[in-house]
Design an enzyme around this catalytic site. Structure first.
Site, mmCIF file in Angstrom:
data_model
loop_
_atom_site.group_PDB
_atom_site.id
_atom_site.type_symbol
_atom_site.label_atom_id
_atom_site.label_comp_id
_atom_site.label_asym_id
_atom_site.label_seq_id
_atom_site.Cartn_x
_atom_site.Cartn_y
_atom_site.Cartn_z
ATOM 1 N N LYS A 1 0.857 -1.181 0.000
ATOM 2 C CA LYS A 1 0.000 0.000 0.000
ATOM 3 C C LYS A 1 0.899 1.238 0.000
ATOM 4 O O LYS A 1 1.636 1.491 0.950
ATOM 5 C CB LYS A 1 -0.914 0.014 1.219
ATOM 6 C CG LYS A 1 -1.827 1.225 1.291
ATOM 7 C CD LYS A 1 -2.726 1.171 2.522
ATOM 8 C CE LYS A 1 -3.612 2.393 2.630
ATOM 9 N NZ LYS A 1 -4.468 2.356 3.829
ATOM 10 N N LYS B 1 -2.006 -1.570 -3.878
ATOM 11 C CA LYS B 1 -2.886 -0.397 -3.833
ATOM 12 C C LYS B 1 -2.036 0.864 -3.912
ATOM 13 O O LYS B 1 -1.077 0.993 -3.145
ATOM 14 C CB LYS B 1 -3.703 -0.413 -2.538
ATOM 15 C CG LYS B 1 -4.620 0.776 -2.344
ATOM 16 C CD LYS B 1 -5.295 0.743 -0.982
ATOM 17 C CE LYS B 1 -6.199 1.959 -0.798
ATOM 18 N NZ LYS B 1 -6.791 2.014 0.554
#
Length: 332
Positions: free
Chosen positions: A200, A253
């Protein structure tokens, strides 16, 4: 490697593109409804259906109004939702996150009452629940890693007991997957899956989400715990760590600006890979479509296909309901 030849032996790849039927026959990657996960924002209160101005078509719902949206999800044939909670009470330790009567816990139970076969994924993070908006416990302006883990464990257990099929820790604290796995197992919740927000990145693409989830940090930013966007090899280490700690699914992400990372992760592991087609990616497409600059359906489906081509098997996207309808219309 293809070598072009002259004359009758010329390689004519265009023959494979001559009609829609032929293109369908040789297509290498396909997006399916089963790939899609739809994110939803559930707020405490009643009669709430607040539009998120920066995300056209996305709303915050209270429990009494989000049933209508759940029906749209189910009717579209989408089998999974990712839940985010917006509590009425925030404090330094995010106590609403692990309250068994919290908004997320109530939402999970309600979904399972209405649609028992729907896969419910619960986001595990403190940022929506803390008064300071950071993903962990703070002291003297510093986000504490190890001190945050017990709170994440309590949140995961509470939501799993409410009926969540899967928990998805998005906080980016080191060791959180192992801590949550042990907490779940110690409470007899061994069948609950963990989807790690493994790679992330500290991205500018999250800005509209912070409007939707009311989760903007009150000071500083999240670059001391989310990944540097310049680092690709480190993403592989993050994914390896989550796998070693007990994650069942790993995630990259955002999606579109990090498809190279998705491809590298796919080449590195056989574990299921999810991507999160995040709020900023969604909002840019919506804004361009609203101005008539792009064909929204064509662009969205091209983006979805790119994620599949890079190696993702699961796509978390705010476009999910539209994509499901487009897929259905093409199959009729």
């Amino acid at each position: 490697m293809y070598v072009e030849k002259r004359g009758s032996n010329m390689i004519r790849l265009r023959r494979l593109r001559g009609s829609e039927a032929i293109r369908n026959m040789v297509r290498e990657n396909r997006v399916n409804k089963e790939d899609l996960v739809y994110p939803m924002f559930v707020a405490e209160g009643t009669g709430i259906k607040n539009p998120v101005d920066s995300m056209p078509g996305i709303y915050q719902y209270s429990l009494d109004t989000f049933e209508e949206e759940l029906r749209r999800v189910a009717d579209a044939g989408i089998s999974a939702v990712l839940l985010f909670g917006i509590p009425a009470h925030k404090d330094e330790v995010g106590s609403s996150a692990y309250d068994d009567q919290g908004i997320m816990q109530k939402a999970v139970r309600r979904i399972k009452e209405l649609y028992p076969d729907m896969i419910v994924i619960a986001d595990i993070c403190l940022c929506e629940y803390t008064s300071h908006g950071h993903c962990g416990i703070i002291h003297d302006g510093k986000i504490l890693n190890d001190e945050t883990l017990p709170y994440l464990g309590k949140m995961a257990v509470s939501l799993a007991k409410a009926g969540a099929d899967m928990v998805a820790p998005s906080d980016m604290m080191d060791g959180h997957t192992a801590y949550i796995r042990k907490a779940l197992d110690d409470n007899g919740l061994t069948d609950v899956l963990i989807m790690g927000y493994s790679a992330k990145f500290a991205s500018g693409y999250y800005a509209p989400f912070r409007d939707a989830a009311h989760s903007a940090p009150q000071f500083g930013d999240r670059r001391t715990y989310q990944m540097d966007p310049a680092n690709g090899r480190e993403a592989l280490r993050e994914c390896e760590a989550d796998i070693a700690e007990g994650a069942d699914i790993i995630m990259v992400k955002p999606a579109l600006a990090y498809l190279d990372v998705v491809k590298d992760v796919r080449n590195h592991t056989d574990y299921p890979i999810a991507v999160y087609n995040v709020s900023g990616e969604y909002s840019m497409v919506k804004a361009a479509a609203a101005n008539g600059w792009i064909d929204e359906k064509r662009i969205v489906m091209e983006n979805m296909t790119a994620m599949k081509r890079a190696g993702a098997g699961i796509i978390i996207t705010y476009h999910a309901i539209d994509v499901a309808h487009w897929l259905e219309s093409e199959s009729i």
